[in-house]
Motif scaffolding. Sequence first.
Motif, PDB file in Angstrom:
ATOM      1  N   GLY A  98       0.675  -1.195  -0.062  1.00  0.00           N
ATOM      2  CA  GLY A  98       0.124   0.052  -0.171  1.00  0.00           C
ATOM      3  C   GLY A  98       0.688   1.227  -0.177  1.00  0.00           C
ATOM      4  O   GLY A  98       0.469   2.413   0.539  1.00  0.00           O
ATOM      5  N   CYS A  99       1.887   1.214  -0.656  1.00  0.00           N
ATOM      6  CA  CYS A  99       2.849   2.299  -0.429  1.00  0.00           C
ATOM      7  C   CYS A  99       3.701   2.661  -1.580  1.00  0.00           C
ATOM      8  O   CYS A  99       4.141   1.530  -2.216  1.00  0.00           O
ATOM      9  N   THR A 100       3.673   3.493  -2.352  1.00  0.00           N
ATOM     10  CA  THR A 100       4.414   3.925  -3.648  1.00  0.00           C
ATOM     11  C   THR A 100       5.712   4.500  -3.500  1.00  0.00           C
ATOM     12  O   THR A 100       5.993   5.134  -2.303  1.00  0.00           O
ATOM     13  N   ASP A 101       6.687   4.449  -4.197  1.00  0.00           N
ATOM     14  CA  ASP A 101       7.829   5.059  -4.276  1.00  0.00           C
ATOM     15  C   ASP A 101       7.974   6.630  -3.953  1.00  0.00           C
ATOM     16  O   ASP A 101       8.879   7.101  -3.594  1.00  0.00           O
ATOM     17  N   THR A 102       6.993   7.164  -4.412  1.00  0.00           N
ATOM     18  CA  THR A 102       6.855   8.552  -4.479  1.00  0.00           C
ATOM     19  C   THR A 102       6.478   9.205  -3.103  1.00  0.00           C
ATOM     20  O   THR A 102       6.548  10.288  -3.032  1.00  0.00           O
ATOM     21  N   GLU A 103       5.800   8.474  -2.349  1.00  0.00           N
ATOM     22  CA  GLU A 103       5.328   8.743  -0.806  1.00  0.00           C
ATOM     23  C   GLU A 103       6.627   9.217   0.268  1.00  0.00           C
ATOM     24  O   GLU A 103       7.460   8.469  -0.030  1.00  0.00           O
ATOM     25  N   ASP A 104       6.391  10.086   1.000  1.00  0.00           N
ATOM     26  CA  ASP A 104       7.316  10.695   2.052  1.00  0.00           C
ATOM     27  C   ASP A 104       7.536   9.338   2.853  1.00  0.00           C
ATOM     28  O   ASP A 104       6.637   8.634   3.560  1.00  0.00           O
ATOM     29  N   GLY A 105       8.718   9.017   3.006  1.00  0.00           N
ATOM     30  CA  GLY A 105       9.299   7.840   3.942  1.00  0.00           C
ATOM     31  C   GLY A 105       9.105   6.457   3.562  1.00  0.00           C
ATOM     32  O   GLY A 105       8.848   5.496   4.068  1.00  0.00           O
ATOM     33  N   ALA A 106       8.817   6.259   2.155  1.00  0.00           N
ATOM     34  CA  ALA A 106       8.575   5.125   1.223  1.00  0.00           C
ATOM     35  C   ALA A 106       9.903   4.355   1.539  1.00  0.00           C
ATOM     36  O   ALA A 106       9.774   3.128   1.227  1.00  0.00           O
ATOM     37  N   GLU A 107      10.867   4.835   1.471  1.00  0.00           N
ATOM     38  CA  GLU A 107      12.234   4.206   1.444  1.00  0.00           C
ATOM     39  C   GLU A 107      12.372   3.160   2.509  1.00  0.00           C
ATOM     40  O   GLU A 107      12.936   2.245   2.366  1.00  0.00           O
ATOM     41  N   LEU A 108      11.839   3.382   3.473  1.00  0.00           N
ATOM     42  CA  LEU A 108      11.822   2.447   4.702  1.00  0.00           C
ATOM     43  C   LEU A 108      10.558   1.908   5.298  1.00  0.00           C
ATOM     44  O   LEU A 108      10.211   1.472   6.308  1.00  0.00           O
ATOM     45  N   ALA A 109       9.427   2.379   4.507  1.00  0.00           N
ATOM     46  CA  ALA A 109       8.108   1.933   4.768  1.00  0.00           C
ATOM     47  C   ALA A 109       7.856   0.497   5.304  1.00  0.00           C
ATOM     48  O   ALA A 109       7.306  -0.164   6.080  1.00  0.00           O
ATOM     49  N   VAL A 110       8.563  -0.587   4.575  1.00  0.00           N
ATOM     50  CA  VAL A 110       8.724  -1.793   4.670  1.00  0.00           C
ATOM     51  C   VAL A 110       9.394  -2.176   6.049  1.00  0.00           C
ATOM     52  O   VAL A 110       8.588  -2.970   6.706  1.00  0.00           O
ATOM     53  N   LEU A 111      10.141  -1.363   6.500  1.00  0.00           N
ATOM     54  CA  LEU A 111      10.639  -1.908   7.706  1.00  0.00           C
ATOM     55  C   LEU A 111       9.723  -1.179   8.879  1.00  0.00           C
ATOM     56  O   LEU A 111       9.557  -1.998   9.968  1.00  0.00           O
ATOM     57  N   ARG A 112       9.070  -0.263   8.687  1.00  0.00           N
ATOM     58  CA  ARG A 112       8.074   0.355   9.819  1.00  0.00           C
ATOM     59  C   ARG A 112       6.939  -0.718   9.762  1.00  0.00           C
ATOM     60  O   ARG A 112       6.385  -0.953  11.046  1.00  0.00           O
ATOM     61  N   GLN A 113       6.656  -1.293   8.467  1.00  0.00           N
ATOM     62  CA  GLN A 113       5.616  -2.230   8.536  1.00  0.00           C
ATOM     63  C   GLN A 113       5.862  -3.488   9.509  1.00  0.00           C
ATOM     64  O   GLN A 113       5.224  -4.026  10.204  1.00  0.00           O
TER      65      GLN A 113
END
Length: 430
Positions: A98-113
């Motif tokens: 549910g996160c695209t590469d253009t969103e803020d914080g997307a770079e580590l979104a998988v880690l946060r999940q």
Amino acid sequence: MPVPVPRQRAVPAAECGPAQVSAVALPEEAHRDTAALGAALTVLLVEDDPSGALVPELRDSAGRPIRVRTARNLTEAGRLLTPDVHCILLDLALPAAGCTDTEDGAELAVLRQVLELAPRHAVIALTASGDAERGAEAVRVGAQDYLFRDELDSRLLSRAIRYAVERKRSDTAERRLAEGRLRAQENRRLERGLLPTPLLEGAALRFAARYRPGRSRALLGGDFYDAVRTPDGTVHAMIGDVCGHGPDEAALGVELRIAWRALTLAGLCGDELLGTLQEVLEHERSDDEIFATLCTVDIAPDGRRAGLCLAGHPAPLLIRPGAAPVPRLLPFDNNGPALGLLPGARWPRTQVELGAEWSLMLYTDGLIEGRTSPGGPRLGQDGMVDMIHRQLSEGLRGEDLLRAAVSEVRHLNGDELTDDVAVVLLDRVA
């Protein structure tokens, strides 16, 4: 308990590259603690192409194989994340749900999940070779360490996993300790706020009190006391004891004290007041077997006489002035039943002559039920009278008298008292 990793002996992962991970290895004590768990470590690898991670054969500090499970996405990871998993190896290149590469914080979104999915598990982030900045950011977000996924070897990865597991345990223990301290501080502030502030403005009396709960590290127990002066100049004082001395009893004691103050200021006294307090207790207690003893006195505006009501409570101590003050117990022949024992009970009010100068000591049974020596007989009321008589002859008065009484009772008992102790002293000097 796991052995925390000493901070001065470890190089923070955010400050070193994977080539330095061996310097972050656990001390031998932590290695032995991990091995003492009795089961080999289990690792969950989350990577969309698990074969591409080239995870080598891993062994723990005891030489046992480290089990590796693989998941291609977070949905699979959720199914495989059983309680026996100790550490998660996460490829940061894995796309976040549910996160695209253009969103803020997307770079580590998988880690946060993953941190949200597995808050109790150690996490090691796998990143591209040379991308130390991203790895360090992963540690700042919540990972225990990071490694370059294309530079893994068995020894490096095994040591990193053991370190991450122990660091997570240490951080969790520190967090729980800090949370426990905060809860204890909040409880102390709450309990301190629930202790009474007597309303005696304008009264020609001195007031002193000592309170010591039997509950370890508590400020409030099942004992309670209060004193107020009504507009007609009458001083009302009371002391009571809810059976037991845990937090539930402490809460009930506070409710009874507040109810007593409100009813007293509303003009109730004697039998009518105690009957209403019994109704409050019956509605608020958690068990039908819980009861409370109570002693109330209402001192006339001229200070020379008082009305006394006892509900299963020991009688107060009256001290007359003189070269050798002699304390004596007030009459307790009209002692009624404790609150909560007999529906429709009555509590007679006894008129007591006090005189021009006097001291009146109200107390709970915690003061008289301690032993006179370890394993010896209880102090009792007679022993308390003798003790107070001796302390008065030594010149002790007011706060000093109460402090000495409670201290000596504890000393005679040979240990901390198991019951709550409350003592109130009212002094009138003509």
